[in-house]
Design a protein around this motif. Sequence first.
Motif, PDB file in Angstrom:
ATOM      1  N   MET A 185       0.844  -1.204   0.000  1.00 22.39           N
ATOM      2  CA  MET A 185       0.000   0.000   0.000  1.00 22.39           C
ATOM      3  C   MET A 185       0.878   1.253   0.000  1.00 22.39           C
ATOM      4  N   THR A 186       0.428   2.288  -0.696  1.00 13.24           N
ATOM      5  CA  THR A 186       1.169   3.539  -0.747  1.00 13.24           C
ATOM      6  C   THR A 186       1.348   4.124   0.644  1.00 13.24           C
ATOM      7  N   SER A 187       2.557   4.575   0.941  1.00 11.59           N
ATOM      8  CA  SER A 187       2.839   5.226   2.208  1.00 11.59           C
ATOM      9  C   SER A 187       2.699   6.732   2.037  1.00 11.59           C
ATOM     10  N   VAL A 188       1.746   7.321   2.744  1.00  6.43           N
ATOM     11  CA  VAL A 188       1.498   8.753   2.650  1.00  6.43           C
ATOM     12  C   VAL A 188       2.405   9.479   3.633  1.00  6.43           C
ATOM     13  N   PRO A 189       3.162  10.496   3.182  1.00 10.99           N
ATOM     14  CA  PRO A 189       4.018  11.249   4.110  1.00 10.99           C
ATOM     15  C   PRO A 189       3.199  11.890   5.225  1.00 10.99           C
ATOM     16  N   GLU A 190       3.812  12.047   6.374  1.00  7.81           N
ATOM     17  CA  GLU A 190       3.153  12.706   7.493  1.00  7.81           C
ATOM     18  C   GLU A 190       3.888  13.998   7.825  1.00  7.81           C
ATOM     19  N   ILE A 191       3.121  14.963   8.309  1.00  5.93           N
ATOM     20  CA  ILE A 191       3.675  16.251   8.719  1.00  5.93           C
ATOM     21  C   ILE A 191       3.482  16.384  10.221  1.00  5.93           C
ATOM     22  N   ARG A 192       4.544  16.726  10.895  1.00  3.06           N
ATOM     23  CA  ARG A 192       4.482  16.921  12.350  1.00  3.06           C
ATOM     24  C   ARG A 192       3.864  18.278  12.634  1.00  3.06           C
ATOM     25  N   ILE A 193       2.791  18.281  13.411  1.00  5.46           N
ATOM     26  CA  ILE A 193       2.142  19.537  13.767  1.00  5.46           C
ATOM     27  C   ILE A 193       2.294  19.755  15.274  1.00  5.46           C
ATOM     28  N   ILE A 216       0.194  14.286  11.121  1.00  6.40           N
ATOM     29  CA  ILE A 216      -0.990  14.199  10.278  1.00  6.40           C
ATOM     30  C   ILE A 216      -0.598  13.720   8.885  1.00  6.40           C
ATOM     31  N   PRO A 217      -1.303  12.736   8.317  1.00  8.05           N
ATOM     32  CA  PRO A 217      -1.030  12.350   6.929  1.00  8.05           C
ATOM     33  C   PRO A 217      -1.246  13.529   5.993  1.00  8.05           C
ATOM     34  N   GLN A 218      -0.314  13.728   5.068  1.00  6.07           N
ATOM     35  CA  GLN A 218      -0.376  14.908   4.206  1.00  6.07           C
ATOM     36  C   GLN A 218      -1.522  14.835   3.199  1.00  6.07           C
ATOM     37  N   LEU A 219      -1.986  13.631   2.902  1.00  5.67           N
ATOM     38  CA  LEU A 219      -3.116  13.437   1.994  1.00  5.67           C
ATOM     39  C   LEU A 219      -4.266  12.811   2.760  1.00  5.67           C
ATOM     40  N   GLY A 220      -5.444  13.415   2.647  1.00  2.00           N
ATOM     41  CA  GLY A 220      -6.621  12.887   3.312  1.00  2.00           C
ATOM     42  C   GLY A 220      -7.812  12.841   2.375  1.00  2.00           C
ATOM     43  N   PHE A 221      -8.940  12.425   2.925  1.00  2.00           N
ATOM     44  CA  PHE A 221     -10.195  12.315   2.183  1.00  2.00           C
ATOM     45  C   PHE A 221     -11.185  13.314   2.756  1.00  2.00           C
ATOM     46  N   GLY A 222     -11.678  14.233   1.925  1.00  4.84           N
ATOM     47  CA  GLY A 222     -12.627  15.237   2.371  1.00  4.84           C
ATOM     48  C   GLY A 222     -14.061  14.812   2.110  1.00  4.84           C
ATOM     49  N   VAL A 223     -14.961  15.177   3.020  1.00  2.00           N
ATOM     50  CA  VAL A 223     -16.373  14.800   2.860  1.00  2.00           C
ATOM     51  C   VAL A 223     -17.296  16.023   2.776  1.00  2.00           C
ATOM     52  N   TYR A 224     -16.735  17.169   2.420  1.00  4.78           N
ATOM     53  CA  TYR A 224     -17.567  18.351   2.192  1.00  4.78           C
ATOM     54  C   TYR A 224     -18.569  18.056   1.079  1.00  4.78           C
ATOM     55  N   MET A 247     -15.164   3.398   1.206  1.00  3.60           N
ATOM     56  CA  MET A 247     -14.445   3.266  -0.055  1.00  3.60           C
ATOM     57  C   MET A 247     -13.049   3.889   0.053  1.00  3.60           C
ATOM     58  N   ALA A 248     -12.966   5.081   0.635  1.00  2.00           N
ATOM     59  CA  ALA A 248     -11.672   5.758   0.766  1.00  2.00           C
ATOM     60  C   ALA A 248     -10.713   4.947   1.631  1.00  2.00           C
ATOM     61  N   LEU A 249     -11.214   4.379   2.696  1.00  2.43           N
ATOM     62  CA  LEU A 249     -10.365   3.556   3.559  1.00  2.43           C
ATOM     63  C   LEU A 249      -9.877   2.320   2.809  1.00  2.43           C
ATOM     64  N   GLU A 250     -10.724   1.740   1.965  1.00  2.00           N
ATOM     65  CA  GLU A 250     -10.324   0.589   1.154  1.00  2.00           C
ATOM     66  C   GLU A 250      -9.208   0.960   0.183  1.00  2.00           C
ATOM     67  N   VAL A 251      -9.278   2.178  -0.357  1.00  3.43           N
ATOM     68  CA  VAL A 251      -8.249   2.640  -1.288  1.00  3.43           C
ATOM     69  C   VAL A 251      -6.922   2.856  -0.568  1.00  3.43           C
ATOM     70  N   GLY A 252      -6.985   3.239   0.704  1.00  4.48           N
ATOM     71  CA  GLY A 252      -5.758   3.442   1.465  1.00  4.48           C
ATOM     72  C   GLY A 252      -5.709   4.718   2.286  1.00  4.48           C
ATOM     73  N   TYR A 253      -6.699   5.592   2.144  1.00  2.81           N
ATOM     74  CA  TYR A 253      -6.730   6.816   2.947  1.00  2.81           C
ATOM     75  C   TYR A 253      -6.853   6.457   4.432  1.00  2.81           C
ATOM     76  N   ARG A 254      -6.148   7.226   5.259  1.00  2.00           N
ATOM     77  CA  ARG A 254      -6.245   7.044   6.700  1.00  2.00           C
ATOM     78  C   ARG A 254      -6.518   8.364   7.414  1.00  2.00           C
ATOM     79  N   HIS A 255      -6.805   9.399   6.646  1.00  2.34           N
ATOM     80  CA  HIS A 255      -7.059  10.747   7.173  1.00  2.34           C
ATOM     81  C   HIS A 255      -8.382  11.221   6.572  1.00  2.34           C
ATOM     82  N   VAL A 256      -9.332  11.573   7.441  1.00  2.43           N
ATOM     83  CA  VAL A 256     -10.660  12.021   6.992  1.00  2.43           C
ATOM     84  C   VAL A 256     -10.931  13.399   7.573  1.00  2.43           C
TER      85      VAL A 256
END
Length: 278
Positions: free
Chosen positions: A1-9, A15-23, A36-45
């Motif tokens: 699975m793709t490893s998404v870079p994280e940013i230290r806040i 926080i994962p630099q790429l997330g899934f928005g639900v607006y 569906m997003a979690l199945e694809v690999g997103y871990r940030h919502v």
Amino acid sequence: MTSVPEIRIADGVSIPQLGFGVYQVPPETTEEAVTMALEVGYRHVDTAQMYGNEQGVGDALEASGLNRDELFVTSKLNNSFHRRDDALREAEKSVERLGGPMDLFLIHWPLPTIDVDYLETWKAMIEIRDAGLTRAIGVSNFQVPHLQRIIAETGVKPAVNQIEVHPYLTNETVRAYNAEQGIATEAWSPIAQGAVLDDPAIAAIAERLGKTTAQVTLRWHIQRHDIVFPKSVTRSRVEENFQLFDFELTDADIQAITALNKDHRTGPDPDTFDYVPA
């Protein structure tokens, strides 16, 4: 699975630099979309009280079987709850709907023209964090003077500032202040609601790289260290938006895209926006 870079806040949180928005994802279809997003690999919502779909996010996270520490969940305080007591009460409701403490909780808008001072709201956010309802706190749509004021009055810097950023609104002044203060920039409307996808300069880069214009634009954000959370309910697009880490833009590409700035907003002006839901 793709490893998404994280940013230290701030607050010791990453926080994962790429997330899934639900607006604008309807409440009745949010659980399906997040699953569906979690199945694809997103871990940030990224959600918000104003979106009305926190419960769907929480249901999807619970049904996923993933450990909570594998996930990063952001929500935002609704504009009608800026008073201290309202903010604390509604933060507890968000935690209940989301199935546990949030990772990041934001003031959605500063609302500088209404009678409830956003400074009071920021002080309430500090209480919300200290009560364990969220791991980190931040703001959304805050301009430099808004940030300067809450920092000067409380000594507490937001972990992030979520602002409109895309190639037609690079928002450099706010991004630069965020960086100076150690505040991470989250970019909403990262493709300008689709307005940049037909831009010839971006299209030329995409053609050279064998990528879509959306992927090139999102990669531009990633390489500029913005946090992004594109929204789609179409699986092919959700998958496409996740495929950002097998290519890189050159410095010339980044400069060419940045030069497209027109100071064009797709959303409200934070200096005058005062919408409070009934």
